[in-house]
Design a protein around this motif. Sequence first.
Motif, PDB file in Angstrom:
ATOM      1  N   LYS A   1       0.841  -1.198   0.000  1.00 33.67           N
ATOM      2  CA  LYS A   1       0.000   0.000   0.000  1.00 33.67           C
ATOM      3  C   LYS A   1       0.879   1.253   0.000  1.00 33.67           C
ATOM      4  O   LYS A   1       1.888   1.313   0.702  1.00 33.67           O
ATOM      5  N   LEU A   2       0.487   2.270  -0.772  1.00 35.76           N
ATOM      6  CA  LEU A   2       1.302   3.477  -0.857  1.00 35.76           C
ATOM      7  C   LEU A   2       1.360   4.218   0.481  1.00 35.76           C
ATOM      8  O   LEU A   2       0.334   4.392   1.146  1.00 35.76           O
ATOM      9  N   ILE A   3       2.562   4.621   0.861  1.00 32.92           N
ATOM     10  CA  ILE A   3       2.729   5.487   2.041  1.00 32.92           C
ATOM     11  C   ILE A   3       2.853   6.930   1.563  1.00 32.92           C
ATOM     12  O   ILE A   3       2.224   7.831   2.087  1.00 32.92           O
ATOM     13  N   PHE A   4       3.705   7.150   0.587  1.00 30.89           N
ATOM     14  CA  PHE A   4       3.714   8.424  -0.130  1.00 30.89           C
ATOM     15  C   PHE A   4       4.115   8.168  -1.566  1.00 30.89           C
ATOM     16  O   PHE A   4       4.686   7.129  -1.898  1.00 30.89           O
ATOM     17  N   ASP A   5       3.785   9.121  -2.424  1.00 30.29           N
ATOM     18  CA  ASP A   5       4.055   8.932  -3.849  1.00 30.29           C
ATOM     19  C   ASP A   5       4.202  10.310  -4.493  1.00 30.29           C
ATOM     20  O   ASP A   5       3.644  11.290  -3.997  1.00 30.29           O
ATOM     21  N   GLY A   6       4.952  10.374  -5.564  1.00 34.51           N
ATOM     22  CA  GLY A   6       5.092  11.636  -6.289  1.00 34.51           C
ATOM     23  C   GLY A   6       5.812  12.714  -5.500  1.00 34.51           C
ATOM     24  O   GLY A   6       5.664  13.900  -5.788  1.00 34.51           O
ATOM     25  N   VAL A   7       6.610  12.304  -4.514  1.00 31.79           N
ATOM     26  CA  VAL A   7       7.273  13.298  -3.671  1.00 31.79           C
ATOM     27  C   VAL A   7       8.503  13.859  -4.385  1.00 31.79           C
ATOM     28  O   VAL A   7       9.370  13.113  -4.837  1.00 31.79           O
ATOM     29  N   ASP A   8       8.564  15.163  -4.483  1.00 31.00           N
ATOM     30  CA  ASP A   8       9.736  15.837  -5.042  1.00 31.00           C
ATOM     31  C   ASP A   8      10.892  15.642  -4.062  1.00 31.00           C
ATOM     32  O   ASP A   8      10.811  16.047  -2.909  1.00 31.00           O
ATOM     33  N   TYR A   9      11.966  15.050  -4.533  1.00 32.89           N
ATOM     34  CA  TYR A   9      13.039  14.708  -3.582  1.00 32.89           C
ATOM     35  C   TYR A   9      13.767  15.926  -3.023  1.00 32.89           C
ATOM     36  O   TYR A   9      14.556  15.800  -2.087  1.00 32.89           O
ATOM     37  N   GLN A  10      13.514  17.121  -3.584  1.00 34.93           N
ATOM     38  CA  GLN A  10      14.084  18.315  -2.950  1.00 34.93           C
ATOM     39  C   GLN A  10      13.575  18.434  -1.512  1.00 34.93           C
ATOM     40  O   GLN A  10      14.167  19.133  -0.696  1.00 34.93           O
TER      41      GLN A  10
ATOM     42  N   LYS B   1       6.959  -9.206 -14.829  1.00 37.62           N
ATOM     43  CA  LYS B   1       5.638  -9.831 -14.667  1.00 37.62           C
ATOM     44  C   LYS B   1       5.772 -11.254 -14.129  1.00 37.62           C
ATOM     45  O   LYS B   1       4.982 -11.678 -13.281  1.00 37.62           O
ATOM     46  N   GLU B   2       6.736 -11.984 -14.634  1.00 31.43           N
ATOM     47  CA  GLU B   2       6.974 -13.342 -14.123  1.00 31.43           C
ATOM     48  C   GLU B   2       7.245 -13.307 -12.624  1.00 31.43           C
ATOM     49  O   GLU B   2       6.745 -14.128 -11.861  1.00 31.43           O
ATOM     50  N   PHE B   3       8.047 -12.343 -12.245  1.00 35.06           N
ATOM     51  CA  PHE B   3       8.414 -12.226 -10.834  1.00 35.06           C
ATOM     52  C   PHE B   3       7.181 -11.898  -9.986  1.00 35.06           C
ATOM     53  O   PHE B   3       6.935 -12.508  -8.950  1.00 35.06           O
ATOM     54  N   VAL B   4       6.412 -10.914 -10.462  1.00 31.67           N
ATOM     55  CA  VAL B   4       5.221 -10.495  -9.716  1.00 31.67           C
ATOM     56  C   VAL B   4       4.226 -11.658  -9.615  1.00 31.67           C
ATOM     57  O   VAL B   4       3.631 -11.901  -8.560  1.00 31.67           O
ATOM     58  N   ASP B   5       4.086 -12.404 -10.695  1.00 30.36           N
ATOM     59  CA  ASP B   5       3.222 -13.582 -10.678  1.00 30.36           C
ATOM     60  C   ASP B   5       3.672 -14.581  -9.639  1.00 30.36           C
ATOM     61  O   ASP B   5       2.889 -15.110  -8.863  1.00 30.36           O
ATOM     62  N   TYR B   6       4.969 -14.831  -9.660  1.00 29.74           N
ATOM     63  CA  TYR B   6       5.517 -15.805  -8.724  1.00 29.74           C
ATOM     64  C   TYR B   6       5.261 -15.368  -7.288  1.00 29.74           C
ATOM     65  O   TYR B   6       4.942 -16.173  -6.423  1.00 29.74           O
ATOM     66  N   ALA B   7       5.384 -14.073  -7.065  1.00 29.40           N
ATOM     67  CA  ALA B   7       5.172 -13.552  -5.709  1.00 29.40           C
ATOM     68  C   ALA B   7       3.703 -13.618  -5.314  1.00 29.40           C
ATOM     69  O   ALA B   7       3.358 -13.467  -4.142  1.00 29.40           O
ATOM     70  N   GLY B   8       2.818 -13.830  -6.287  1.00 24.20           N
ATOM     71  CA  GLY B   8       1.409 -14.039  -5.978  1.00 24.20           C
ATOM     72  C   GLY B   8       0.648 -12.761  -5.706  1.00 24.20           C
ATOM     73  O   GLY B   8      -0.319 -12.752  -4.936  1.00 24.20           O
ATOM     74  N   GLY B   9       1.096 -11.675  -6.289  1.00 26.00           N
ATOM     75  CA  GLY B   9       0.314 -10.454  -6.188  1.00 26.00           C
ATOM     76  C   GLY B   9       0.549  -9.644  -4.932  1.00 26.00           C
ATOM     77  O   GLY B   9      -0.007  -8.564  -4.776  1.00 26.00           O
ATOM     78  N   THR B  10       1.348 -10.146  -4.024  1.00 27.52           N
ATOM     79  CA  THR B  10       1.708  -9.331  -2.857  1.00 27.52           C
ATOM     80  C   THR B  10       3.221  -9.144  -2.871  1.00 27.52           C
ATOM     81  O   THR B  10       3.929  -9.935  -3.488  1.00 27.52           O
ATOM     82  N   PRO B  11       3.713  -8.118  -2.198  1.00 28.91           N
ATOM     83  CA  PRO B  11       5.160  -7.890  -2.250  1.00 28.91           C
ATOM     84  C   PRO B  11       5.950  -9.067  -1.695  1.00 28.91           C
ATOM     85  O   PRO B  11       5.567  -9.661  -0.688  1.00 28.91           O
ATOM     86  N   MET B  12       7.007  -9.380  -2.374  1.00 29.93           N
ATOM     87  CA  MET B  12       7.928 -10.419  -1.928  1.00 29.93           C
ATOM     88  C   MET B  12       8.933  -9.747  -1.001  1.00 29.93           C
ATOM     89  O   MET B  12       9.483  -8.683  -1.341  1.00 29.93           O
ATOM     90  N   HIS B  13       9.188 -10.344   0.140  1.00 28.00           N
ATOM     91  CA  HIS B  13      10.121  -9.718   1.089  1.00 28.00           C
ATOM     92  C   HIS B  13      11.390 -10.531   1.303  1.00 28.00           C
ATOM     93  O   HIS B  13      12.290 -10.102   2.024  1.00 28.00           O
TER      94      HIS B  13
END
Lengths: 236, 487
Positions: free
Chosen positions: B262-271, B326-338
Amino acid sequence: MSQTFILDGKTISFADGQTIMQAATQAGVFIPHLCYHPDFKPHGSCKLCTVKVNGRQTASCTMRAIAGMVVESDTPEINAERLALTQMLFVEGNHFCPSCEQSGNCQLQATAYHLGMMSPHFDHFFPNRAVDASHPDVLLDFNRCILCSLCVRASRDVDGKNVFALSGRGIKTHLIVNAKSGQLADTNFTLDDKAAHVCPVGVILKKRRGFAVPIGERTYDKQPISATAKAVAEER
Amino acid sequence: MTYQLETAQHPEKLRRVAIDPVSRVEGHGKVTILLDEQNKVHQVRLHIVEFRGFEKFIQGRPYWEVPVMVQRLCGICPVSHHLAASKALDVIVGAKKLTPAAEKLRRLMHYGQMLQSHALHFFHLCSPDLLFGFDSDVTKRNIVGVAAAHPEIAKRGVLLRRFGQEVIRVTAGKRVHGTGAVPGGMNKSLTIAERDELLKDIYHIVAWSRDAVRLIQKVHIQDPGLYNSFGIFRSNFMSIVGHNGDLDFYHGTLRARDDNGKLIFDGVDYQEYDRYIEEEVKSWSYMKFPYFKSLGKEHGWYKVGPLARVQNCNQISTPFAEHERKEFVDYAGGTPMHAPLAYHWTRMIEMLHAAEVIKELLHDDDLLSDNLMVEGERKMEGVGVIEAPRGTLFHHYRVDENDLITMANLIVSTTNNNQAMNEAVRHVAKRYLHGREVTEGLLNHIEVAIRAFDPCLSCATHALGKMPLAVELVDPEGQVIHSLSRS
Ligand code: SF4
Ligand code: FES
């Protein structure tokens, strides 16, 4: 009238009043040097140009050529002494070639390469010298000064300004700026001054230029310093 | 996300095991483990000696020196520092947007760096563990062993790396510690000859990179019990993402996700990075521990690097790498792999992407253009961020009106991963060392976990598989009761 002397077995002709250095350079023979510059009166301080004349050591940038003299320059013994002098210059200041913008254009570095210097050999002094960034166009990084006095001579003799001077004696000798504040901004120095363009190392630097010249196109990328004398000879 | 095993209750009663230095990582690291008489693990810490002195050292120096000077921070990814510093100084010289040629040349340099660094890490440092096993014969568990058993793989590793170095050489002037990028642009473009030389090789570089992804994918999938769980811990993750959320190593905005994606923050200008990230100092480590301000110290730490990037982006712009993602994401089953060992897989996907981007760039005539510099309104402060091989890298400078640096703050990739690496080591120690006699093979498990992150611990590099490793078991009185060493 052409007169000659012998330099490392080679016959060199010279005109009246010429020094060994001048005659050798004209003939395309390189003698290592740092405080000598063809446009200025010799100073004879760095001793890198030391040669043996009839068996005795002397600075070739100040010694007048004399017909028939026998001069040794490119010998293992003399080069070993030049190397030691160069190494001492490296440890006496802060010469960090890897991050110095003058790298590739620096006469000290090029001379070290020419002499086959692999390490500074002596213990570093690591002096603590602040830079002078007060001037809008020029930065002074005293860490790299080798006290050749070229800027002193250029400012005094060509620019007529006397912006720089060497102060102190012996190991304490250092370059100063002639202003009450000691700051370059408080002098009438400008980027057009001859003194802004004679430093053989990386002390007097045009600001914001930095690493604008890519590796491969810097002065000594194209030819080693020893080729500079040949270039002079070819121009003639 | 806990601090379990960070600090033991009664350290004075425990035995100490030190793995010092950790071998086959770049630089110096040390792991200390406190054990009791039954070999139960009570405390595990990864200590990293980081050269923070650098930030002091560049104070008072003219800003235009910095991109070249900071490369000395690291002998393995100097280009990352070179470019992050240049980007920060672009802001200071008012170069809001570089010329297309300058931006593409920098990108080329950076992707060359990515390729060579990932190739070095995978083939030289990690393939021995991955191909032979973590507690295989230690005398063969090195690149020399790989060269003997799998000569083709070893050879490709060398050539992939060399190609990346060649890309760096033509853009920066030298293979290591060149110049290239300057505030406001670049100091050189490519000659046609330089470009054509690279074009000759790029097609098999792409092909070999594809093979490398398959190799690690196979190794991973064959042993899910190990690869999906070894050293596993859940955490937030962060990277920059480019336009449209593309995977981008050179430029973009900051994006962070929690352990569920889940996004915590996004589009943040790194300045404005310092409004989102803070660094904690701990008494036992020289390296700081960064965390997201919004989540606090305990829950706000995160991981960076390939595993974070490949799962943080929306897509990859190049076809082969996107397929592998995509192969990797599939293998991970749709949730982040840690799983830390999944770093290897994602690292190779990134290497493939780097190779494909280099191929695209080499077909772009902007690389030959001499329109390389811009400048604008001078600023006093600038931040440059780049995705270095090991993860997000921050360079932040303030410059006075005389052009001298007055403040520098660097958050290097390995610092961003500091807490994450500590967690991985703790999990491995608990699972493999707990209650057992400590052997070299077991200790290598700890190192395998660290190496997955490809930590760049200082500027030193070491002879392949030859780095001396000393392990000492010390009783509560400080007496060495047992020691292991390999050298
Ligand atoms: S500043 Fe340069 S030119 Fe002046 S004395 Fe020092 S080294 Fe020589
Ligand atoms: S060049 Fe002759 S003494 Fe310096």
